[in-house]
Design an enzyme around this catalytic site. Structure first.
Site, PDB file in Angstrom:
ATOM      1  N   VAL A 161       0.861  -1.190   0.000  1.00  0.00           N
ATOM      2  CA  VAL A 161       0.000   0.000   0.000  1.00  0.00           C
ATOM      3  C   VAL A 161       0.894   1.236   0.000  1.00  0.00           C
ATOM      4  O   VAL A 161       1.666   1.465   0.934  1.00  0.00           O
ATOM      5  CB  VAL A 161      -0.935   0.007   1.224  1.00  0.00           C
ATOM      6  CG1 VAL A 161      -1.822   1.254   1.213  1.00  0.00           C
ATOM      7  CG2 VAL A 161      -1.784  -1.256   1.254  1.00  0.00           C
ATOM      8  N   ASP A 162       0.777   2.038  -1.074  1.00  0.00           N
ATOM      9  CA  ASP A 162       1.666   3.186  -1.231  1.00  0.00           C
ATOM     10  C   ASP A 162       0.855   4.410  -1.642  1.00  0.00           C
ATOM     11  O   ASP A 162       0.526   4.594  -2.821  1.00  0.00           O
ATOM     12  CB  ASP A 162       2.738   2.882  -2.282  1.00  0.00           C
ATOM     13  CG  ASP A 162       3.778   3.996  -2.390  1.00  0.00           C
ATOM     14  OD1 ASP A 162       3.692   4.962  -1.602  1.00  0.00           O
ATOM     15  OD2 ASP A 162       4.652   3.902  -3.262  1.00  0.00           O
ATOM     16  N   SER A 163       0.524   5.257  -0.676  1.00  0.00           N
ATOM     17  CA  SER A 163      -0.260   6.461  -0.978  1.00  0.00           C
ATOM     18  C   SER A 163       0.569   7.504  -1.715  1.00  0.00           C
ATOM     19  O   SER A 163       0.031   8.512  -2.167  1.00  0.00           O
ATOM     20  CB  SER A 163      -0.812   7.070   0.322  1.00  0.00           C
ATOM     21  OG  SER A 163       0.251   7.455   1.184  1.00  0.00           O
ATOM     22  N   GLY A 164       1.874   7.267  -1.846  1.00  0.00           N
ATOM     23  CA  GLY A 164       2.722   8.201  -2.576  1.00  0.00           C
ATOM     24  C   GLY A 164       2.861   7.857  -4.047  1.00  0.00           C
ATOM     25  O   GLY A 164       3.484   8.603  -4.803  1.00  0.00           O
TER      26      GLY A 164
END
Length: 402
Positions: A216-219
């Protein structure tokens, strides 16, 4: 104007102290007497290697003390009758200085009190103190280094001309290094968790019935699936090759195209998802496009990902495959061969700023230290990396790993 005061008997540096140029030196002494632990019965004050009388009535300006100057508090020289050595003898001065320091520094006195018999009885007898404790204290002084944490030769050279711009720049640098070192010690004592590696966020999900540990990578702007996983999940035939290109970041990867719609399953919820297909070692990366589309919330307090009306927990470290973590880290930060931090250096060994950028990484591959950490249950690579960050200190390295 600002004046810095260095007390060589206590190894403390004070200031810069705000003073007026027209202040008399006598008033200046009264100002620093308490805060800087100055005692005219045992100490003297020097500026530019010249001693100034505590009863001097001239102003600081008249004495040549200017803005950003350094004033030094030193112990009075010991006469030959008191220590059995000539006045000005370096070894005699060191012993007497440390005797005075022990009288006023109760922490240091307590630290060595158990190693010196009847320390209280000999503190007030300079000659007996020199004979009984002198060799031990001189070794301690050698281990402690100068007040600025550099070799005695460099300290003496800086103090010979403290008003020289180069000397002032070096002194300011050393003061900053001491503060950084002190912050490091404080952080290790009170917040050791900040030195532990932070693991990325992963969740379990399914793509076409195939279980996946997704990063999970919100960037990341786009949700990504690897070419390998697309093939294993029978999605490769749905790749729209009109969206081919080159993804550039730390490195570059070939974009094979885009899968416009596919179903993923998180817990009991099926969610429509689109993927960018890349040649990457990371099987799946859940990016910001899907997180925003399904109004996801990364809840670190509960350690869950809330998405599409359901919650799923982030995987604990034990459930994250080591190879997966390494692949994600490399894809985000570049190859593992990149230069890594060396960790804190003792102030006495710190290179000058003009040399620090070229300083080589120190190797701490001594087998006994590595084996000691491996015996605690850690891998060889973890032990070596922790020793690097801890500057070779096994105790600190073990604390980081735990």
């Amino acid at each position: 104007m600002k004046v810095t005061v260095s007390n060589s008997t206590t190894d403390h540096i004070y200031g810069p102290v705000e003073v007026s140029s027209d202040m008399s030196f006598e008033d200046f002494v009264a100002l620093i007497q308490f805060d800087c632990d100055f005692d005219d019965s045992r100490d003297v004050i020097e500026h530019q290697s010249k001693q100034i009388s505590v009863s001097e009535t001239r102003t600081l300006e008249e004495l040549g003390i200017g803005n950003d100057d350094l004033v030094i508090i030193r112990a009075k020289s010991v006469t030959s009758g008191s220590v059995g050595e000539s006045r000005g003898s370096m070894s005699g001065d060191i012993v007497e200085t440390l005797r005075q320091q022990l009288i006023h520094d109760h922490e240091l006195k307590a630290r060595i009190g158990g190693q010196v018999a009847n320390l209280d009885a000999i503190l007030n007898d300079p000659e007996l103190f020199r004979q009984r404790v002198g060799p031990y204290l001189q070794q301690q002084q050698h281990d402690m280094g100068s007040p600025l944490g550099v070799s005695q030769d460099e300290y003496n050279r800086l103090m010979q001309n403290p008003d020289d711009p180069a000397s002032q720049a070096r002194i300011a640098e050393l003061i900053n290094l001491r503060e950084i070192d002190e912050q490091m010690r404080s952080a290790l004592e009170f917040t050791p968790e900040v030195f532990a590696p932070v693991h990325m966020l992963y969740v379990n999900l399914e793509v076409n019935g195939h279980p996946v540990k997704a990063f999970v990578d919100s960037g990341a702007q786009a949700t990504i699936i690897s070419t390998k996983l697309a093939q294993e999940t029978d999605l490769l035939k749905y790749v729209d090759k009109r969206f081919q290109g080159l993804a550039k970041g730390v490195g570059s990867s070939q974009i094979h195209g885009k899968i416009h719609v596919a179903q993923i399953k998180i817990e009991s919820q099926f969610i429509p998802c689109s993927f960018t297909v890349l040649d990457t070692d990371v099987d799946m990366l859940l990016g910001l496009d899907m997180l925003k589309r399904h109004q996801a919330c990364i809840d670190l307090e509960k350690n869950v990902l809330k998405i599409a009306g359901i919650e799923t927990r982030f995987l604990p470290e034990a459930e994250i495959p080591k190879g997966l973590e390494a692949s994600v880290t490399e894809s985000l930060t570049g190859p593992t061969t990149a230069t890594r931090p060396q960790g804190p250096m003792p102030i006495s060994d710190a290179p000058k700023s003009s040399q620090s950028s070229n300083a080589p990484n120190t190797s701490y591959s001594e087998e006994p230290k590595i084996r000691q950490l491996m015996d605690l249950g850690f891998s060889r690579s973890e032990a070596i990396q922790a020793l690097k960050l801890a500057n070779g200190n096994v105790d600190i390295a073990a604390a980081m790993l735990f």
